[in-house]
Design a protein around this motif. Structure first.
Motif, PDB file in Angstrom:
ATOM      1  N   ILE A  14       0.822  -1.213   0.000  1.00  0.00           N
ATOM      2  CA  ILE A  14       0.000   0.000   0.000  1.00  0.00           C
ATOM      3  C   ILE A  14       0.856   1.265   0.000  1.00  0.00           C
ATOM      4  O   ILE A  14       0.500   2.257  -0.618  1.00  0.00           O
ATOM      5  N   GLN A  15       2.006   1.227   0.646  1.00  0.00           N
ATOM      6  CA  GLN A  15       2.876   2.408   0.720  1.00  0.00           C
ATOM      7  C   GLN A  15       3.448   2.786  -0.641  1.00  0.00           C
ATOM      8  O   GLN A  15       3.786   3.942  -0.873  1.00  0.00           O
ATOM      9  N   HIS A  16       3.564   1.831  -1.553  1.00  0.00           N
ATOM     10  CA  HIS A  16       4.111   2.094  -2.880  1.00  0.00           C
ATOM     11  C   HIS A  16       3.046   2.474  -3.905  1.00  0.00           C
ATOM     12  O   HIS A  16       3.356   3.101  -4.916  1.00  0.00           O
ATOM     13  N   GLN A  17       1.809   2.109  -3.662  1.00  0.00           N
ATOM     14  CA  GLN A  17       0.757   2.279  -4.664  1.00  0.00           C
ATOM     15  C   GLN A  17       0.583   3.714  -5.161  1.00  0.00           C
ATOM     16  O   GLN A  17       0.410   3.913  -6.363  1.00  0.00           O
ATOM     17  N   PRO A  18       0.651   4.751  -4.306  1.00  0.00           N
ATOM     18  CA  PRO A  18       0.491   6.110  -4.831  1.00  0.00           C
ATOM     19  C   PRO A  18       1.619   6.547  -5.778  1.00  0.00           C
ATOM     20  O   PRO A  18       1.461   7.484  -6.537  1.00  0.00           O
ATOM     21  N   LYS A  19       2.757   5.855  -5.734  1.00  0.00           N
ATOM     22  CA  LYS A  19       3.935   6.279  -6.496  1.00  0.00           C
ATOM     23  C   LYS A  19       4.191   5.472  -7.763  1.00  0.00           C
ATOM     24  O   LYS A  19       5.016   5.860  -8.581  1.00  0.00           O
ATOM     25  N   ILE A  20       3.506   4.346  -7.950  1.00  0.00           N
ATOM     26  CA  ILE A  20       3.883   3.432  -9.030  1.00  0.00           C
ATOM     27  C   ILE A  20       3.686   4.002 -10.430  1.00  0.00           C
ATOM     28  O   ILE A  20       4.270   3.494 -11.379  1.00  0.00           O
ATOM     29  N   PHE A  21       2.896   5.066 -10.564  1.00  0.00           N
ATOM     30  CA  PHE A  21       2.677   5.669 -11.876  1.00  0.00           C
ATOM     31  C   PHE A  21       3.630   6.833 -12.143  1.00  0.00           C
ATOM     32  O   PHE A  21       3.537   7.496 -13.165  1.00  0.00           O
ATOM     33  N   GLU A  22       4.568   7.082 -11.224  1.00  0.00           N
ATOM     34  CA  GLU A  22       5.566   8.138 -11.409  1.00  0.00           C
ATOM     35  C   GLU A  22       6.709   7.632 -12.279  1.00  0.00           C
ATOM     36  O   GLU A  22       7.062   6.450 -12.249  1.00  0.00           O
ATOM     37  N   MET A  23       7.294   8.550 -13.045  1.00  0.00           N
ATOM     38  CA  MET A  23       8.404   8.195 -13.935  1.00  0.00           C
ATOM     39  C   MET A  23       9.590   7.658 -13.120  1.00  0.00           C
ATOM     40  O   MET A  23       9.969   8.248 -12.104  1.00  0.00           O
ATOM     41  N   PHE A  24      10.136   6.557 -13.555  1.00  0.00           N
ATOM     42  CA  PHE A  24      11.323   5.882 -12.996  1.00  0.00           C
ATOM     43  C   PHE A  24      11.106   5.259 -11.618  1.00  0.00           C
ATOM     44  O   PHE A  24      12.052   4.794 -11.000  1.00  0.00           O
ATOM     45  N   TYR A  25       9.871   5.221 -11.123  1.00  0.00           N
ATOM     46  CA  TYR A  25       9.632   4.626  -9.807  1.00  0.00           C
ATOM     47  C   TYR A  25       9.552   3.109  -9.937  1.00  0.00           C
ATOM     48  O   TYR A  25       8.829   2.580 -10.770  1.00  0.00           O
ATOM     49  N   ARG A  26      10.306   2.429  -9.106  1.00  0.00           N
ATOM     50  CA  ARG A  26      10.257   0.968  -9.040  1.00  0.00           C
ATOM     51  C   ARG A  26       9.960   0.592  -7.595  1.00  0.00           C
ATOM     52  O   ARG A  26      10.674   0.988  -6.685  1.00  0.00           O
ATOM     53  N   ALA A  27       8.922  -0.194  -7.396  1.00  0.00           N
ATOM     54  CA  ALA A  27       8.495  -0.554  -6.044  1.00  0.00           C
ATOM     55  C   ALA A  27       9.382  -1.633  -5.428  1.00  0.00           C
ATOM     56  O   ALA A  27       9.316  -1.878  -4.239  1.00  0.00           O
ATOM     57  N   SER A  28      10.209  -2.260  -6.255  1.00  0.00           N
ATOM     58  CA  SER A  28      11.044  -3.349  -5.759  1.00  0.00           C
ATOM     59  C   SER A  28      12.412  -3.294  -6.420  1.00  0.00           C
ATOM     60  O   SER A  28      12.533  -3.007  -7.612  1.00  0.00           O
ATOM     61  N   LEU A  38       4.450   1.836 -16.378  1.00  0.00           N
ATOM     62  CA  LEU A  38       3.195   2.335 -15.822  1.00  0.00           C
ATOM     63  C   LEU A  38       3.066   3.847 -16.011  1.00  0.00           C
ATOM     64  O   LEU A  38       1.964   4.366 -16.186  1.00  0.00           O
ATOM     65  N   TYR A  39       4.191   4.554 -16.008  1.00  0.00           N
ATOM     66  CA  TYR A  39       4.165   5.988 -16.279  1.00  0.00           C
ATOM     67  C   TYR A  39       3.653   6.247 -17.697  1.00  0.00           C
ATOM     68  O   TYR A  39       2.810   7.117 -17.914  1.00  0.00           O
ATOM     69  N   ILE A  40       4.130   5.490 -18.668  1.00  0.00           N
ATOM     70  CA  ILE A  40       3.706   5.661 -20.056  1.00  0.00           C
ATOM     71  C   ILE A  40       2.223   5.351 -20.210  1.00  0.00           C
ATOM     72  O   ILE A  40       1.492   6.070 -20.896  1.00  0.00           O
ATOM     73  N   VAL A  41       1.747   4.290 -19.551  1.00  0.00           N
ATOM     74  CA  VAL A  41       0.323   3.955 -19.614  1.00  0.00           C
ATOM     75  C   VAL A  41      -0.509   5.082 -19.010  1.00  0.00           C
ATOM     76  O   VAL A  41      -1.515   5.506 -19.577  1.00  0.00           O
ATOM     77  N   LYS A  42      -0.094   5.609 -17.858  1.00  0.00           N
ATOM     78  CA  LYS A  42      -0.819   6.709 -17.216  1.00  0.00           C
ATOM     79  C   LYS A  42      -0.841   7.936 -18.116  1.00  0.00           C
ATOM     80  O   LYS A  42      -1.890   8.576 -18.297  1.00  0.00           O
TER      81      LYS A  42
END
Length: 74
Positions: A14-28, A38-42
């Motif tokens: 849940i802590q990563h979910q708000p950021k996953i659509f940001e450019m270059f963000y990797r949750a893992s 995901l940034y490109i899709v958004k």
């Protein structure tokens, strides 16, 4: 239109979910991706007047919901 894409992968905390659509963000750190997908899709869905969201739970996978407006052909 609404398109839902689901997987049975690791899920996203849940802590990563708000950021996953940001450019270059990797949750893992185990991901080999660049953090652009995901940034490109958004960005693309926004340009079409739509949106993307996620429902995810660690250990249970993720569901991505893409919503696009219906455009009437004139």
């Amino acid at each position: 239109y609404q398109i839902e894409i689901a997987d049975n992968g690791y899920g996203i905390d849940i802590q990563h979910q708000p950021k996953i659509f940001e450019m270059f963000y990797r949750a893992s750190n185990s991901s080999e991706g660049s953090g652009l997908g995901l940034y490109i899709v958004k960005d693309t869905t926004a340009k079409l007047g739509g949106s993307i969201s996620v429902k995810s739970e660690p250990g249970k996978g993720s569901t991505f919901i893409v919503q696009l407006p219906v455009k009437n052909a004139s």
